[in-house]
Motif scaffolding. Structure first.
Motif, PDB file in Angstrom:
ATOM      1  N   GLY A  54     -24.923  73.406  12.550  1.00 33.49           N
ATOM      2  CA  GLY A  54     -24.288  73.253  11.583  1.00 33.49           C
ATOM      3  C   GLY A  54     -22.879  73.762  11.775  1.00 33.49           C
ATOM      4  N   LYS A  55     -22.444  74.095  13.038  1.00 27.77           N
ATOM      5  CA  LYS A  55     -21.194  74.602  13.279  1.00 27.77           C
ATOM      6  C   LYS A  55     -20.446  73.094  13.918  1.00 27.77           C
ATOM      7  N   LYS A  56     -19.455  72.943  13.375  1.00 30.19           N
ATOM      8  CA  LYS A  56     -18.953  71.496  13.793  1.00 30.19           C
ATOM      9  C   LYS A  56     -18.085  71.696  15.075  1.00 30.19           C
ATOM     10  N   LYS A  57     -18.534  71.132  16.161  1.00 30.58           N
ATOM     11  CA  LYS A  57     -18.099  71.249  17.504  1.00 30.58           C
ATOM     12  C   LYS A  57     -17.061  70.106  17.520  1.00 30.58           C
ATOM     13  N   LYS A  58     -15.754  70.553  17.867  1.00 27.83           N
ATOM     14  CA  LYS A  58     -14.281  69.587  17.863  1.00 27.83           C
ATOM     15  C   LYS A  58     -14.460  68.953  19.294  1.00 27.83           C
ATOM     16  N   PHE A  59     -14.356  67.520  19.063  1.00 28.23           N
ATOM     17  CA  PHE A  59     -14.163  66.662  20.283  1.00 28.23           C
ATOM     18  C   PHE A  59     -12.784  65.928  20.162  1.00 28.23           C
ATOM     19  N   TRP A  60     -12.022  66.165  21.152  1.00 28.48           N
ATOM     20  CA  TRP A  60     -10.563  65.328  21.294  1.00 28.48           C
ATOM     21  C   TRP A  60     -10.645  64.186  21.834  1.00 28.48           C
ATOM     22  N   LEU A  61     -10.355  63.232  20.989  1.00 29.77           N
ATOM     23  CA  LEU A  61     -10.204  61.918  21.429  1.00 29.77           C
ATOM     24  C   LEU A  61      -9.079  61.498  22.135  1.00 29.77           C
ATOM     25  N   PHE A  62      -9.194  60.863  23.507  1.00 33.69           N
ATOM     26  CA  PHE A  62      -7.829  60.441  24.153  1.00 33.69           C
ATOM     27  C   PHE A  62      -8.008  59.013  24.222  1.00 33.69           C
ATOM     28  N   LYS A  87     -21.826  54.054  22.123  1.00 33.05           N
ATOM     29  CA  LYS A  87     -21.971  54.768  21.088  1.00 33.05           C
ATOM     30  C   LYS A  87     -21.511  56.051  20.958  1.00 33.05           C
ATOM     31  N   LEU A  88     -21.727  56.925  21.956  1.00 36.08           N
ATOM     32  CA  LEU A  88     -21.474  58.262  22.218  1.00 36.08           C
ATOM     33  C   LEU A  88     -19.875  58.324  22.270  1.00 36.08           C
ATOM     34  N   SER A  89     -19.350  57.420  22.945  1.00 32.84           N
ATOM     35  CA  SER A  89     -17.888  57.279  23.278  1.00 32.84           C
ATOM     36  C   SER A  89     -17.056  56.940  21.918  1.00 32.84           C
ATOM     37  N   ARG A  90     -17.641  56.122  21.036  1.00 28.06           N
ATOM     38  CA  ARG A  90     -17.168  55.955  19.754  1.00 28.06           C
ATOM     39  C   ARG A  90     -17.251  56.976  18.836  1.00 28.06           C
ATOM     40  N   GLU A  91     -18.229  57.561  18.864  1.00 23.07           N
ATOM     41  CA  GLU A  91     -18.540  58.652  17.777  1.00 23.07           C
ATOM     42  C   GLU A  91     -17.994  60.085  18.479  1.00 23.07           C
ATOM     43  N   PHE A  92     -18.156  60.406  19.427  1.00 21.31           N
ATOM     44  CA  PHE A  92     -17.737  61.659  20.082  1.00 21.31           C
ATOM     45  C   PHE A  92     -16.463  61.867  21.244  1.00 21.31           C
ATOM     46  N   GLY A  93     -16.244  60.550  21.533  1.00 19.12           N
ATOM     47  CA  GLY A  93     -15.007  60.352  22.767  1.00 19.12           C
ATOM     48  C   GLY A  93     -15.650  60.077  23.928  1.00 19.12           C
ATOM     49  N   SER A  94     -14.730  59.456  24.846  1.00 19.66           N
ATOM     50  CA  SER A  94     -15.013  59.095  26.017  1.00 19.66           C
ATOM     51  C   SER A  94     -15.225  59.984  27.190  1.00 19.66           C
ATOM     52  N   ASP A  95     -14.529  61.174  27.016  1.00 12.37           N
ATOM     53  CA  ASP A  95     -14.762  62.298  27.761  1.00 12.37           C
ATOM     54  C   ASP A  95     -16.245  62.774  27.683  1.00 12.37           C
ATOM     55  N   LEU A  96     -16.857  63.051  26.670  1.00 14.61           N
ATOM     56  CA  LEU A  96     -18.254  63.434  26.330  1.00 14.61           C
ATOM     57  C   LEU A  96     -19.185  62.426  27.115  1.00 14.61           C
ATOM     58  N   ALA A  97     -19.149  61.181  26.849  1.00 17.77           N
ATOM     59  CA  ALA A  97     -19.854  60.045  27.514  1.00 17.77           C
ATOM     60  C   ALA A  97     -19.812  60.008  29.023  1.00 17.77           C
ATOM     61  N   GLN A  98     -18.690  60.347  29.585  1.00 19.19           N
ATOM     62  CA  GLN A  98     -18.344  60.555  30.940  1.00 19.19           C
ATOM     63  C   GLN A  98     -19.355  61.615  31.361  1.00 19.19           C
ATOM     64  N   GLN A  99     -18.910  62.623  30.769  1.00 21.65           N
ATOM     65  CA  GLN A  99     -19.855  63.890  31.049  1.00 21.65           C
ATOM     66  C   GLN A  99     -21.323  63.945  31.313  1.00 21.65           C
ATOM     67  N   TYR A 100     -21.607  63.105  30.178  1.00 23.06           N
ATOM     68  CA  TYR A 100     -23.222  62.844  30.199  1.00 23.06           C
ATOM     69  C   TYR A 100     -23.556  62.110  31.635  1.00 23.06           C
ATOM     70  N   GLN A 101     -22.772  61.103  31.856  1.00 19.78           N
ATOM     71  CA  GLN A 101     -23.193  60.355  33.410  1.00 19.78           C
ATOM     72  C   GLN A 101     -22.832  61.344  34.302  1.00 19.78           C
ATOM     73  N   ASP A 102     -21.728  61.982  34.444  1.00 20.15           N
ATOM     74  CA  ASP A 102     -21.643  63.067  35.496  1.00 20.15           C
ATOM     75  C   ASP A 102     -22.784  64.121  35.549  1.00 20.15           C
ATOM     76  N   ASN A 103     -23.281  64.564  34.357  1.00 20.30           N
ATOM     77  CA  ASN A 103     -24.346  65.579  34.449  1.00 20.30           C
ATOM     78  C   ASN A 103     -25.596  64.860  34.931  1.00 20.30           C
ATOM     79  N   ALA A 104     -26.044  63.709  34.665  1.00 22.47           N
ATOM     80  CA  ALA A 104     -27.284  63.144  35.089  1.00 22.47           C
ATOM     81  C   ALA A 104     -27.094  63.038  36.582  1.00 22.47           C
TER      82      ALA A 104
END
Length: 256
Positions: free
Chosen positions: A248-256, A214-231
């Motif tokens: 309240g400030k939108k954070k930009k996630f670039w999708l690849f 779900k995270l990958s769909r909504e915010f991009g696969s890079d963030l999903a991988q980062q979560y796994q790497d952080n754990a």
């Protein structure tokens, strides 16, 4: 591929998690089915009801690993604790009775009461940081006080805390309000990783992999991988930092 769960309650008979070894094995099979390869066993510590001493958690975890190996369940487990903020925490640290996510004693899971963030929290976090300990605030999205005043989490991050969100919170298992708060924290970059916080209780099953998808769909696969790497970095004692913004400030996630 590694999928590390830094927070689960699968040791038997020590808290409100698994009630016996049979349940522990069942939860381990469920973890593996969800893609988890490594898990930190984190029974409650200093929460007013449960005190799970370091030596006892280590012994139980070693016994559990032996049982997993005998049952050919491909799960590697490590001893840990979910540490409730408490005036007794400094003494427990002095007595070497606290377990961390990593062997060097840098990352510690820090829990608040479900309905409050105590007034002395900032002072306690300061003391932990002075000791070289980085608190990882667990499931802030389910804390009643933080739900009412989300900027409390930002203040803790500014002090140096990191944050872990329960995967099932993001999946909506605890209701829309908690799901949306999880999303807001994620969008602002205020979360480092997911965990299962698995118990043998209703609404406490493994949804870790589903949350990452779900995270990958909504915010991009890079963030999903980062979560796994952080754990994984938490368990290895490697550096983890948050690239965060105020809510309240939108954070930009670039999708690849």
């Amino acid at each position: 591929m590694f999928l590390v769960d830094i927070h689960c309650h699968i040791l038997p008979g020590v808290d409100d998690g698994a009630k016996d070894w049979q349940t522990s094995i069942k939860l381990a099979r469920e973890a593996v089915a969800d893609g988890v390869t490594h898990a930190v066993c984190t029974p409650h510590m200093l929460n007013g009801k449960y005190i799970n001493h370091k030596k006892d958690v280590i012994r139980l975890t070693e016994n559990f690993q032996d049982m997993l190996d005998d049952a050919k369940i491909p799960l590697t487990v490590f001893p840990g604790q979910e540490v409730r903020i408490s005036g007794d925490l400094p003494k427990a640290l002095d007595d070497d009775d606290i377990l961390f996510l990593d062997e060097d004693g840098q990352y510690m899971l820090l829990e608040f009461p479900s309905d409050d963030v105590p007034a002395y929290t900032r002072d306690m976090v300061f003391e932990l940081m002075q000791r070289g300990i980085t608190p990882i605030v667990v499931h802030p999205e389910r804390n009643k006080k933080i739900l009412e005043e989300p900027t409390i989490l930002q203040e803790l991050i500014e002090q140096g805390c990191l944050v872990q969100i329960t995967a099932s919170s993001y999946m909506g298992t605890f209701g829309k309000k908690i799901e949306e708060m999880s999303r807001k924290f994620i969008e602002a970059g205020q979360c480092a990783c997911f965990s299962s916080d698995a118990h043998d209780l209703p609404k406490r099953q493994y949804q870790y992999s589903e949350a990452l998808k779900k995270l990958s769909r909504e915010f991009g696969s890079d963030l999903a991988q980062q979560y796994q790497d952080n754990a994984r970095a938490f368990v290895n004692g490697d550096n983890v930092q948050l690239d965060w913004q105020p809510l309240g400030k939108k954070k930009k996630f670039w999708l690849f």
